[in-house]
Design an enzyme around this catalytic site. Sequence first.
Site, PDB file in Angstrom:
ATOM      1  N   GLU A 176      55.411  34.025  71.867  1.00 19.56           N
ATOM      2  CA  GLU A 176      54.381  32.533  72.496  1.00 19.56           C
ATOM      3  C   GLU A 176      54.433  32.664  74.163  1.00 19.56           C
ATOM      4  OE1 GLU A 176      55.413  29.817  70.696  1.00 19.56           O
ATOM      5  OE2 GLU A 176      55.928  30.496  69.046  1.00 19.56           O
ATOM      6  N   CYS A 206      48.449  23.823  72.113  1.00 20.54           N
ATOM      7  CA  CYS A 206      48.331  25.674  71.502  1.00 20.54           C
ATOM      8  C   CYS A 206      47.549  25.497  70.230  1.00 20.54           C
ATOM      9  CB  CYS A 206      49.684  25.535  70.889  1.00 20.54           C
ATOM     10  SG  CYS A 206      49.505  24.753  69.201  1.00 20.54           S
TER      11      CYS A 206
END
Length: 181
Positions: free
Chosen positions: A41, A50
């Site tokens: 991540e 994202c």
Amino acid sequence: MSMKRRAVTCAVSVIIGLMGVKYAGEIRTSPQGLALIGDAESCRRDPYVCPAGKLTAGIGSTTAIDAHHFYSDDEIASMWADDVKTAERCVNQNFNGREMNQNQFDAMTSAAFNMGCLNLIWYTDRTGKRVKTTIWRNAQALQWDAMCRRLNDFVNAGGVKLAGLVKRRGVESRLCLTPED
């Protein structure tokens, strides 16, 4: 003329350390499992959008993110602890997580963290019908090796195969298939 803002990163290892101190006994995921999630991540103090189109900050946190806030280590650790606990609940309640060894649990928690619980349990077939995933069926049958091998099925986002997900699922699958010492 627009200026591109530089990402404000933080150290995953520092956040893992905070998690170990502040949330000891509350989280089953091992430091190795947390490192897997954190490395996949990354860690950012500044909110960003994202690849799934969600406002994100910290280590993959998408819940109640303030687009104009720069997050501290303590805030990131708190958000991440909540997110990891949610993923762990998913694995325990839907995949017989309490029966898994630590490596299996860590790998499945990483997958649930990344995909969300419902996406790990259900998919839509070609006819539009919602169907339970094979990984879910394998977990119900306590067929751990078969479950671990199915992690590699989850490499698409928005119908597109992503290299980052191929890499992450490979790491998760290898960890999941690794016997405990």
